[in-house]
Design an enzyme around this catalytic site. Structure first.
Site, PDB file in Angstrom:
ATOM      1  N   GLY A  91       0.753  -1.245   0.100  1.00  0.00           N
ATOM      2  CA  GLY A  91      -0.126   0.020  -0.117  1.00  0.00           C
ATOM      3  C   GLY A  91       0.793   1.079  -0.026  1.00  0.00           C
ATOM      4  O   GLY A  91       0.128   2.422  -0.139  1.00  0.00           O
ATOM      5  N   TYR A 130      -9.716   5.442 -12.524  1.00  0.00           N
ATOM      6  CA  TYR A 130      -9.678   5.968 -11.221  1.00  0.00           C
ATOM      7  C   TYR A 130      -9.537   7.585 -11.558  1.00  0.00           C
ATOM      8  O   TYR A 130      -9.313   8.160 -10.548  1.00  0.00           O
ATOM      9  CB  TYR A 130      -8.388   5.597 -10.411  1.00  0.00           C
ATOM     10  CG  TYR A 130      -8.250   4.214 -10.274  1.00  0.00           C
ATOM     11  CD1 TYR A 130      -9.225   3.141  -9.619  1.00  0.00           C
ATOM     12  CD2 TYR A 130      -7.046   3.584 -10.721  1.00  0.00           C
ATOM     13  CE1 TYR A 130      -8.863   1.987  -9.243  1.00  0.00           C
ATOM     14  CE2 TYR A 130      -6.722   2.261 -10.534  1.00  0.00           C
ATOM     15  CZ  TYR A 130      -7.430   1.448  -9.814  1.00  0.00           C
ATOM     16  OH  TYR A 130      -7.332  -0.044  -9.646  1.00  0.00           O
ATOM     17  N   CYS A 136     -13.266   2.860 -28.795  1.00  0.00           N
ATOM     18  CA  CYS A 136     -14.626   3.296 -28.977  1.00  0.00           C
ATOM     19  C   CYS A 136     -15.601   3.509 -27.670  1.00  0.00           C
ATOM     20  O   CYS A 136     -16.374   2.871 -27.423  1.00  0.00           O
ATOM     21  CB  CYS A 136     -15.469   2.756 -30.025  1.00  0.00           C
ATOM     22  SG  CYS A 136     -14.699   2.723 -31.430  1.00  0.00           S
TER      23      CYS A 136
HETATM   24  C1  PLP Z   1      -2.797  -5.302  -3.840  1.00  0.00           C
HETATM   25  C2  PLP Z   1      -2.451  -5.866  -2.500  1.00  0.00           C
HETATM   26  C3  PLP Z   1      -0.881  -5.444  -2.201  1.00  0.00           C
HETATM   27  C4  PLP Z   1      -0.077  -4.569  -2.866  1.00  0.00           C
HETATM   28  O1  PLP Z   1      -0.636  -3.239  -2.832  1.00  0.00           O
HETATM   29  P1  PLP Z   1       0.160  -1.837  -3.356  1.00  0.00           P
HETATM   30  O2  PLP Z   1      -0.526  -0.699  -3.341  1.00  0.00           O
HETATM   31  O3  PLP Z   1       0.563  -2.391  -4.909  1.00  0.00           O
HETATM   32  O4  PLP Z   1       1.482  -2.007  -2.722  1.00  0.00           O
HETATM   33  C5  PLP Z   1      -0.457  -6.104  -1.047  1.00  0.00           C
HETATM   34  N1  PLP Z   1      -1.524  -7.162  -0.477  1.00  0.00           N
HETATM   35  C6  PLP Z   1      -2.402  -7.279  -0.648  1.00  0.00           C
HETATM   36  C7  PLP Z   1      -3.338  -8.476  -0.042  1.00  0.00           C
HETATM   37  C8  PLP Z   1      -3.000  -6.810  -1.838  1.00  0.00           C
HETATM   38  O5  PLP Z   1      -4.336  -7.188  -2.263  1.00  0.00           O
END
Ligand code: PLP
Length: 403
Positions: free
Chosen positions: A225, A302, A328
Site C-alpha cells: 500500500g 480512477y 470506442c
Molecule cells: C494489492 C495488494 C498489495 C499491494 O498493494 P500496493 O498498493 O501495490 O503496494 C499487497 N497485499 C495485498 C493483500 C494486496 O491485495
C-alpha cells in the site's frame, strides 16, 4: 537516461518499458528500512506480473504475494521459493485452495470464516495441515481513493477483530490448520502513515491477546500500500514507515512480512505511445494516440494522473488538450486538459509512472493486442514479453467457427 525514441523505433508502440535498476533501488530501500528485524519482502505480483519482473525481485531475495492461483504459478515459474509465497484474496475457489496446499506455500491468507472452513475441509481431504493467516479488517480509513481502500468494514476484505479471534481459536483446535500469521492491508497508494500505524496497533494487540490463549504466531504481515509520487503527492518515507510498525511490535518475536507492489514498480515503468493525429472539435483539442484504455486503464478507471512527456521537434506554444486513444469509448483517455505543444504524426509520448497496475490491467477490448514489454538493466534493453498478434487473439475461438 533511457532512449525512448530508439526503443519506440526498435520495438514499436504502444510499448511498456521497465527500469529494473530502479526496481532494485526501491526494493533495497524498503528491505534496509526493516533491518534489525527478521523480515520478508513479498512482492505483490498483481502490480506487475511479468515473469521477468517477478524473477528480478526473486533474485534480490523477495517472496511473492499472490491473489490467484495463476499468480502463485507465476511465482513458482519465476523461481520464488515456496516458503516465501503467500496466497491472499476474498474469493478463492476449492481448486485454488487445493493447489496452494499441495504446493506447500508459506501460508494461505484467509479472508472469512466460511473460507477457513473450506480450507480446513480441503486440508483434511488431502490428509495434511495447512498453514494459514487471517486477514484482519481493522476498520481504519486509509484516506485513499475509494476503489483502492480495503481496510474499512464497508470494503469486502478481511474480517472484524472479534471474528478473527474466533477463527484463530478454531484453527488452533483443528488438526488440519496451523495458524502462523496475521495480516492486514488497508489500501493502496497510501500517503499518510497514521492509518497504517493505527491498524498495526490494533492488529498487534490481537497478537498479544492470542498469546494469552497460547496461540503463538510467527508472521506479522503488514500488507502493501505504500504510495508513490505520480504528481505532487507527499509520500511516506520507508524508514519512518518501518519504525512505526516496529514500535507496535515491542516485545513480540515476529517476522515482519511486507507486500509492496506499487512502491517497487510504479515509477520504474513507462508507457510509450505515438501520436496519430491532432483534431479539434469546436474549441476542444484532442491528441489521438495509438495507446488506449485497454493498454493503461488507470486514468479511465480512477481518474488517475500520469505525467506525460512529449518527445517532439515542435516549437509551438503548449495549449490544453485531451490525450485520447482509438478505443470506442468516451472514457478512453490517457489525460484530460494536459498542456502540450502542437504535435506531429509519429511524435512520441512517454507516460510516466506506468509500471504498476498498467500492463496487468490491460485487456483485448476492441480486438487490440496487448503491448510488448521491455526491461532495461545496466543501460541495456531486452524484450520480456512479445507483442500480442491477431492470431493470438483469435486462437481460442477459431476451432468453433461453423459454416
Ligand atoms: C494489492 C495488494 C498489495 C499491494 O498493494 P500496493 O498498493 O501495490 O503496494 C499487497 N497485499 C495485498 C493483500 C494486496 O491485495
Amino acid at each position: 537516461m533511457i532512449n525512448f525514441k530508439e526503443l519506440a523505433q526498435t520495438y514499436k508502440t504502444p510499448l511498456y518499458v521497465y527500469d529494473f535498476d530502479y526496481m532494485t533501488k526501491q526494493y533495497e530501500e524498503l528491505k534496509v528500512a526493516f533491518k534489525g528485524r527478521k523480515s520478508i519482502m513479498a512482492f505483490a505480483v498483481k502490480s506487475n506480473s511479468n515473469l521477468s519482473v517477478i524473477k528480478h525481485f526473486a533474485n534480490l531475495g523477495s517472496g511473492a504475494d499472490c491473489v490467484s492461483i495463476g499468480e502463485v504459478r507465476r511465482a513458482f515459474l519465476a523461481g520464488v521459493p515456496k516458503y516465501k509465497i503467500i496466497f491472499s484474496g476474498v474469493g478463492k475457489s476449492d481448486d485454488e485452495i487445493r493447489e496452494a496446499i499441495e504446493r506447500d506455500i508459506l501460508y494461505i491468507n484467509v479472508e472469512s470464516e466460511a473460507e477457513l472452513l473450506r480450507v480446513e475441509l480441503i486440508a483434511k481431504e488431502l490428509n495434511t495441515v495447512c498453514r494459514i493467516s487471517v486477514r484482519v479488517n481493522p476498520n481504519i480509513d486509509p484516506k485513499t481513493h475509494p476503489y483502492i481502500s480495503t481496510g474499512l468494514h464497508d470494503n469486502k476484505f478481511g474480517v472484524e477483530i472479534d471474528m478473527a479471534k474466533r477463527m484463530y481459536i478454531r484453527a488452533n483446535n483443528s488438526e488440519h490448520l496451523d495458524p502462523v500469521g496475521i495480516h492486514f492491508h488497508i489500501g493502496s497508494q497510501l500517503t499518510q502513515a497514521e492509518p497504517i500505524y493505527e491498524s498495526a496497533v490494533i492488529v498487534a494487540d490481537l497478537v498479544r491477546s492470542l498469546m494469552a490463549l497460547k496461540i503463538e504466531l510467527k508472521f506479522f504481515d503488514i500488507g502493501g500500500g505504500l504510495g508513490v509520487k505520480y504528481n505532487d503527492e507527499t509520500t511516506i518515507d520507508p524508514y519512518n514507515y518501518a519504525q512505526l510498525i516496529l514500535i507496535t511490535l515491542k516485545g513480540l518475536d515476529l517476522t515482519v512480512i511486507c507486500e509492496p507492489g506499487r512502491f517497487l514498480t510504479a515509477n520504474a515503468g513507462y508507457f510509450l505511445t505515438k501520436v496519430l493525429y491532432e483534431k479539434q472539435n469546436g474549441l476542444k483539442r484532442f491528441v489521438v494516440v495509438d495507446g488506449a484504455m485497454n493498454d493503461l486503464i488507470r486514468p479511465s478507471l480512477y481518474g488517475a494522473y500520469h505525467k506525460i512527456e512529449a518527445i517532439t521537434d515542435s516549437k509551438t506554444e503548449a495549449t490544453i488538450a485531451d490525450i485520447v486513444g482509438p478505443v470506442c469509448e468516451s472514457g478512453d483517455f490517457l489525460a484530460k486538459n494536459y498542456s502540450l505543444p502542437i504535435l506531429e504524426h509519429n511524435d512520441l509520448l512517454v507516460v510516466h509512472s506506468a509500471g504498476a497496475y498498467g500492463f496487468g490491467m490491460g485487456s483485448n477490448y476492441n480486438t487490440r493486442g496487448r503491448s510488448a514489454e521491455i526491461a532495461i538493466s545496466d543501460g541495456k534493453a531486452r524484450l520480456i514479453r512479445k507483442r500480442e498478434t491477431f492470431d493470438d487473439l483469435v486462437a481460442l475461438e477459431l476451432e468453433f467457427l461453423q459454416d
